[in-house]
Scaffold this motif. Sequence first.
Motif, PDB file in Angstrom:
ATOM      1  N   ALA A  82       0.692  -1.133  -0.206  1.00  0.00           N
ATOM      2  CA  ALA A  82       0.158  -0.152   0.119  1.00  0.00           C
ATOM      3  C   ALA A  82       0.560   0.876   0.103  1.00  0.00           C
ATOM      4  N   ARG A  83       0.440   1.852  -1.203  1.00  0.00           N
ATOM      5  CA  ARG A  83       1.557   3.569  -1.165  1.00  0.00           C
ATOM      6  C   ARG A  83       0.902   4.281   0.342  1.00  0.00           C
ATOM      7  N   ALA A  84       2.074   4.770   0.831  1.00  0.00           N
ATOM      8  CA  ALA A  84       1.847   4.963   2.088  1.00  0.00           C
ATOM      9  C   ALA A  84       1.419   6.920   1.557  1.00  0.00           C
ATOM     10  N   GLU A  85       1.594   7.276   0.787  1.00  0.00           N
ATOM     11  CA  GLU A  85       1.433   8.725   0.375  1.00  0.00           C
ATOM     12  C   GLU A  85      -0.308   8.316   0.189  1.00  0.00           C
ATOM     13  N   THR A  86      -1.392   7.701   0.006  1.00  0.00           N
ATOM     14  CA  THR A  86      -2.381   7.502  -0.720  1.00  0.00           C
ATOM     15  C   THR A  86      -3.272   6.611   0.159  1.00  0.00           C
ATOM     16  N   ALA A  87      -2.918   6.147   1.060  1.00  0.00           N
ATOM     17  CA  ALA A  87      -3.665   4.569   1.684  1.00  0.00           C
ATOM     18  C   ALA A  87      -4.496   5.615   2.989  1.00  0.00           C
ATOM     19  N   ILE A  88      -3.882   6.755   2.730  1.00  0.00           N
ATOM     20  CA  ILE A  88      -4.798   7.487   4.036  1.00  0.00           C
ATOM     21  C   ILE A  88      -6.725   7.419   3.165  1.00  0.00           C
ATOM     22  N   GLU A  89      -6.156   7.908   1.907  1.00  0.00           N
ATOM     23  CA  GLU A  89      -7.690   8.276   1.230  1.00  0.00           C
ATOM     24  C   GLU A  89      -8.269   7.068   0.453  1.00  0.00           C
ATOM     25  N   LYS A  90      -7.660   6.215   0.445  1.00  0.00           N
ATOM     26  CA  LYS A  90      -7.589   5.249  -0.789  1.00  0.00           C
ATOM     27  C   LYS A  90      -8.790   3.841  -0.053  1.00  0.00           C
ATOM     28  N   ALA A  91      -9.726   3.508  -1.332  1.00  0.00           N
ATOM     29  CA  ALA A  91     -10.708   2.671  -0.628  1.00  0.00           C
ATOM     30  C   ALA A  91     -10.445   1.835   0.215  1.00  0.00           C
ATOM     31  N   SER A  92      -9.304   0.305  -0.147  1.00  0.00           N
ATOM     32  CA  SER A  92      -8.682  -0.268  -0.103  1.00  0.00           C
ATOM     33  C   SER A  92      -8.854  -0.369   1.200  1.00  0.00           C
ATOM     34  N   PHE A  93      -7.754   1.201   1.705  1.00  0.00           N
ATOM     35  CA  PHE A  93      -6.728   0.848   2.734  1.00  0.00           C
ATOM     36  C   PHE A  93      -7.384   1.045   4.405  1.00  0.00           C
ATOM     37  N   ARG A  94      -8.310   3.046   3.470  1.00  0.00           N
ATOM     38  CA  ARG A  94      -8.752   3.617   4.414  1.00  0.00           C
ATOM     39  C   ARG A  94      -9.128   3.148   5.714  1.00  0.00           C
ATOM     40  N   ALA A  95      -9.339   2.109   6.254  1.00  0.00           N
ATOM     41  CA  ALA A  95     -10.579   1.366   7.275  1.00  0.00           C
ATOM     42  C   ALA A  95      -9.429   1.140   8.033  1.00  0.00           C
ATOM     43  N   ALA A  96      -8.602  -0.095   7.557  1.00  0.00           N
ATOM     44  CA  ALA A  96      -7.118  -0.134   7.624  1.00  0.00           C
ATOM     45  C   ALA A  96      -6.344   0.610   8.576  1.00  0.00           C
ATOM     46  N   MET A  97      -6.484   1.683   7.652  1.00  0.00           N
ATOM     47  CA  MET A  97      -5.225   2.617   8.614  1.00  0.00           C
ATOM     48  C   MET A  97      -5.851   2.901   9.500  1.00  0.00           C
ATOM     49  N   ARG A  98      -6.677   3.905   9.471  1.00  0.00           N
ATOM     50  CA  ARG A  98      -7.537   4.131  11.080  1.00  0.00           C
ATOM     51  C   ARG A  98      -7.915   2.788  11.923  1.00  0.00           C
ATOM     52  N   HIS A  99      -8.099   1.739  11.896  1.00  0.00           N
ATOM     53  CA  HIS A  99      -8.203   0.731  12.728  1.00  0.00           C
ATOM     54  C   HIS A  99      -7.470  -0.315  13.387  1.00  0.00           C
ATOM     55  N   ARG A 100      -7.008  -0.794  11.934  1.00  0.00           N
ATOM     56  CA  ARG A 100      -5.560  -2.019  11.650  1.00  0.00           C
ATOM     57  C   ARG A 100      -4.793  -1.860  11.425  1.00  0.00           C
ATOM     58  N   ASP A 187      -1.241   1.855  17.760  1.00  0.00           N
ATOM     59  CA  ASP A 187      -1.945   2.573  18.190  1.00  0.00           C
ATOM     60  C   ASP A 187      -3.598   3.017  17.687  1.00  0.00           C
ATOM     61  N   CYS A 188      -4.803   2.262  17.864  1.00  0.00           N
ATOM     62  CA  CYS A 188      -5.319   3.324  16.464  1.00  0.00           C
ATOM     63  C   CYS A 188      -6.241   3.025  17.050  1.00  0.00           C
ATOM     64  N   LYS A 189      -6.593   4.139  18.922  1.00  0.00           N
ATOM     65  CA  LYS A 189      -7.659   4.113  19.809  1.00  0.00           C
ATOM     66  C   LYS A 189      -7.133   5.115  20.053  1.00  0.00           C
ATOM     67  N   THR A 190      -5.900   6.222  19.949  1.00  0.00           N
ATOM     68  CA  THR A 190      -5.387   7.262  20.392  1.00  0.00           C
ATOM     69  C   THR A 190      -5.198   8.426  19.447  1.00  0.00           C
ATOM     70  N   GLN A 191      -4.584   7.394  18.541  1.00  0.00           N
ATOM     71  CA  GLN A 191      -3.695   7.963  17.364  1.00  0.00           C
ATOM     72  C   GLN A 191      -4.040   7.885  16.137  1.00  0.00           C
ATOM     73  N   GLU A 192      -4.869   9.172  15.655  1.00  0.00           N
ATOM     74  CA  GLU A 192      -5.317   8.787  14.325  1.00  0.00           C
ATOM     75  C   GLU A 192      -4.489   8.779  13.139  1.00  0.00           C
ATOM     76  N   PRO A 193      -4.849   8.133  11.534  1.00  0.00           N
ATOM     77  CA  PRO A 193      -3.954   8.030  10.665  1.00  0.00           C
ATOM     78  C   PRO A 193      -3.504   9.569  10.288  1.00  0.00           C
ATOM     79  N   ARG A 194      -3.066  10.261  10.518  1.00  0.00           N
ATOM     80  CA  ARG A 194      -3.276  12.258  10.604  1.00  0.00           C
ATOM     81  C   ARG A 194      -2.003  12.253  12.175  1.00  0.00           C
TER      82      ARG A 194
END
Length: 258
Positions: A82-100, A187-194
Amino acid sequence: MCGRFALLAKADLLSEFLDVVNMEDPPARYNIAPTQPILIVVAGEKQAPGSNLPERRAMLVRWGFMPGWVKDPRDFPLLINARAETAIEKASFRAAMRHRRILVPASGFFEWRRTEEKGAKAQAYFIRPKKGEIVAFAGLMETWSSADGSEVDTGAILTTAANNDIARIHDRMPVVIRQQDFSRWLDCKTQEPRDVTDLMRPIDDGFFEAIPVSDRVNKVANMGPEILEAVEERAEEAPPKKNKGADAPPSSDQLSLF
């Protein structure tokens, strides 16, 4: 990108480096390929003794990320990176970047320097940390559920632009998470992708060394230590080609867990 890697460390060293509670001695693996099981580290549900942080746990996932919304994996591309530059926005990876978010331990990874010369073979390299026996790549995981209720845990490795050391070989490299940043990344509870975007940058020059190796690594069936034997480096006739879309190592004889 990262299309092959190795993991040779024993359980005691892995446990100390990653601070996990359930590490068992893994077999030495010299040529880990897409669709094969890979060892990962996740933040567990329980709190670590004497700490306000969750304990870390090791588990196996299929290397080849599968978003939960995919209905038929045969119709979906194999996402090993997954490209780090786009993983936060890309549909395939967005949820995993936030939670997993996960860590993927490795002893090093393989990359190929390709040239424009017709018929020229790519030069393979084993790229390993100069200091220490283990490195931790940033990764993402998702549990995919089939229509019959069966589940498969899947994962991908995050990549970023190559640093100056690796750029002569390839324009991408895995994202390396430093040991002092493991807790923040997981830490996906207190650290958001940004909040962790600063961790998804090229590792410092001088961290890795590139060892030229033979093309034995191109075949998944070759799994012995001879893969890591150094060879004489082929002359560099031209700069490495830029990637166009998802990369794959030279061999396509991969396994399938589906």
